[in-house]
Design a protein around this motif. Structure first.
Motif, PDB file in Angstrom:
ATOM      1  N   ILE A  19       0.989  -1.255   0.272  1.00  0.00           N
ATOM      2  CA  ILE A  19      -0.151   0.269   0.170  1.00  0.00           C
ATOM      3  C   ILE A  19       1.388   1.046  -0.177  1.00  0.00           C
ATOM      4  CG2 ILE A  19      -1.806   1.408   1.346  1.00  0.00           C
ATOM      5  CD1 ILE A  19      -2.926  -1.401   2.712  1.00  0.00           C
ATOM      6  N   PRO A  20       1.025   2.151  -1.333  1.00  0.00           N
ATOM      7  CA  PRO A  20       1.790   3.389  -1.234  1.00  0.00           C
ATOM      8  C   PRO A  20       1.417   4.237  -0.234  1.00  0.00           C
ATOM      9  CG  PRO A  20       0.610   3.148  -3.180  1.00  0.00           C
ATOM     10  CD  PRO A  20       0.080   1.984  -2.289  1.00  0.00           C
ATOM     11  N   GLY A  21       2.025   4.816   0.776  1.00  0.00           N
ATOM     12  CA  GLY A  21       2.177   5.906   1.794  1.00  0.00           C
ATOM     13  C   GLY A  21       2.349   4.700   2.810  1.00  0.00           C
ATOM     14  N   VAL A  22       2.738   3.095   3.020  1.00  0.00           N
ATOM     15  CA  VAL A  22       2.780   2.928   4.456  1.00  0.00           C
ATOM     16  C   VAL A  22       4.310   2.990   4.898  1.00  0.00           C
ATOM     17  CG1 VAL A  22       2.973   0.479   5.552  1.00  0.00           C
ATOM     18  CG2 VAL A  22       0.720   1.169   3.789  1.00  0.00           C
ATOM     19  N   ARG A  23       4.676   3.732   5.998  1.00  0.00           N
ATOM     20  CA  ARG A  23       5.854   3.491   6.930  1.00  0.00           C
ATOM     21  C   ARG A  23       6.275   2.694   7.504  1.00  0.00           C
ATOM     22  NH1 ARG A  23       7.364   9.566   7.586  1.00  0.00           N
ATOM     23  NH2 ARG A  23       8.582   9.258   8.375  1.00  0.00           N
ATOM     24  N   SER A  24       5.017   2.095   8.221  1.00  0.00           N
ATOM     25  CA  SER A  24       5.363   0.915   9.158  1.00  0.00           C
ATOM     26  C   SER A  24       4.962  -0.008  10.010  1.00  0.00           C
ATOM     27  CB  SER A  24       6.814   1.969  11.166  1.00  0.00           C
ATOM     28  OG  SER A  24       5.703   3.021  10.906  1.00  0.00           O
ATOM     29  N   THR A  25       4.312  -0.647  10.270  1.00  0.00           N
ATOM     30  CA  THR A  25       3.201  -1.870  10.996  1.00  0.00           C
ATOM     31  C   THR A  25       4.057  -2.277  12.285  1.00  0.00           C
ATOM     32  OG1 THR A  25       4.872  -4.405  10.252  1.00  0.00           O
ATOM     33  CG2 THR A  25       3.307  -2.302   9.233  1.00  0.00           C
ATOM     34  N   GLU A  26       2.581  -2.327  13.142  1.00  0.00           N
ATOM     35  CA  GLU A  26       2.620  -2.465  14.553  1.00  0.00           C
ATOM     36  C   GLU A  26       1.831  -3.842  14.483  1.00  0.00           C
ATOM     37  OE1 GLU A  26       3.193  -1.501  19.248  1.00  0.00           O
ATOM     38  OE2 GLU A  26       2.118   0.311  17.219  1.00  0.00           O
ATOM     39  N   SER A  27       2.450  -4.630  15.373  1.00  0.00           N
ATOM     40  CA  SER A  27       1.782  -6.029  15.201  1.00  0.00           C
ATOM     41  C   SER A  27       1.606  -6.941  16.560  1.00  0.00           C
ATOM     42  CB  SER A  27       1.893  -7.486  13.905  1.00  0.00           C
ATOM     43  OG  SER A  27       2.571  -6.867  12.982  1.00  0.00           O
ATOM     44  N   PHE A  28       0.824  -7.004  17.057  1.00  0.00           N
ATOM     45  CA  PHE A  28       0.921  -7.682  18.569  1.00  0.00           C
ATOM     46  C   PHE A  28       0.763  -8.888  18.715  1.00  0.00           C
ATOM     47  CE2 PHE A  28      -0.534  -3.655  18.796  1.00  0.00           C
ATOM     48  CZ  PHE A  28       0.706  -3.598  20.153  1.00  0.00           C
ATOM     49  N   VAL A  29       1.330 -10.507  18.781  1.00  0.00           N
ATOM     50  CA  VAL A  29       0.888 -11.538  19.241  1.00  0.00           C
ATOM     51  C   VAL A  29       0.640 -12.562  20.230  1.00  0.00           C
ATOM     52  CG1 VAL A  29       1.591 -13.275  18.525  1.00  0.00           C
ATOM     53  CG2 VAL A  29       2.115 -11.764  16.999  1.00  0.00           C
ATOM     54  N   TYR A  30      -0.607 -12.472  20.451  1.00  0.00           N
ATOM     55  CA  TYR A  30      -0.877 -13.306  21.775  1.00  0.00           C
ATOM     56  C   TYR A  30      -0.187 -14.958  22.338  1.00  0.00           C
ATOM     57  CZ  TYR A  30      -4.271  -9.261  21.611  1.00  0.00           C
ATOM     58  OH  TYR A  30      -5.433  -8.751  21.954  1.00  0.00           O
ATOM     59  N   LEU A  31       0.145 -15.006  23.288  1.00  0.00           N
ATOM     60  CA  LEU A  31       0.551 -16.445  23.528  1.00  0.00           C
ATOM     61  C   LEU A  31      -0.002 -17.503  23.440  1.00  0.00           C
ATOM     62  CD1 LEU A  31       4.234 -15.416  24.797  1.00  0.00           C
ATOM     63  CD2 LEU A  31       4.204 -16.052  22.910  1.00  0.00           C
ATOM     64  N   LYS A  32      -0.979 -16.937  24.806  1.00  0.00           N
ATOM     65  CA  LYS A  32      -2.546 -17.719  25.079  1.00  0.00           C
ATOM     66  C   LYS A  32      -3.656 -16.750  24.819  1.00  0.00           C
ATOM     67  CE  LYS A  32      -3.647 -20.596  28.924  1.00  0.00           C
ATOM     68  NZ  LYS A  32      -2.942 -21.443  30.038  1.00  0.00           N
ATOM     69  N   LEU A  33      -4.551 -17.617  24.149  1.00  0.00           N
ATOM     70  CA  LEU A  33      -6.051 -16.743  24.903  1.00  0.00           C
ATOM     71  C   LEU A  33      -7.155 -17.903  25.983  1.00  0.00           C
ATOM     72  CD1 LEU A  33      -6.677 -15.382  21.521  1.00  0.00           C
ATOM     73  CD2 LEU A  33      -6.245 -14.239  23.299  1.00  0.00           C
ATOM     74  N   LYS A  34      -7.596 -17.387  26.268  1.00  0.00           N
ATOM     75  CA  LYS A  34      -8.168 -17.438  27.620  1.00  0.00           C
ATOM     76  C   LYS A  34      -9.391 -17.892  25.971  1.00  0.00           C
ATOM     77  CE  LYS A  34      -5.824 -18.618  31.199  1.00  0.00           C
ATOM     78  NZ  LYS A  34      -6.613 -19.519  31.859  1.00  0.00           N
ATOM     79  N   LYS A  35     -10.456 -16.945  26.087  1.00  0.00           N
ATOM     80  CA  LYS A  35     -11.338 -16.665  25.249  1.00  0.00           C
ATOM     81  C   LYS A  35     -11.358 -16.124  24.070  1.00  0.00           C
ATOM     82  CE  LYS A  35     -16.257 -16.599  25.212  1.00  0.00           C
ATOM     83  NZ  LYS A  35     -17.467 -16.510  27.241  1.00  0.00           N
TER      84      LYS A  35
END
Length: 43
Positions: A19-35
């Motif tokens: 996507i033009p103009g995207v300079r950075s991203t931030e991602s979150f990874v969940y190690l464990k989900l209860k629900k």
């Protein structure tokens, strides 16, 4: 919401970075989900 690590990398590298103009991203990874409830699923 991505299904796994490979799907996350593909989404960031091939879709978001293209996507033009995207300079950075931030991602979150969940190690464990209860629900996690999504009526629309992951696909």
């Amino acid at each position: 919401v991505c299904e796994d690590d490979d799907h996350l990398l593909e989404t960031i590298n091939k879709r978001i970075r293209a996507i033009p103009g995207v300079r950075s991203t931030e991602s979150f990874v969940y190690l464990k989900l209860k629900k996690q409830t999504y009526m629309w699923g992951t696909r």
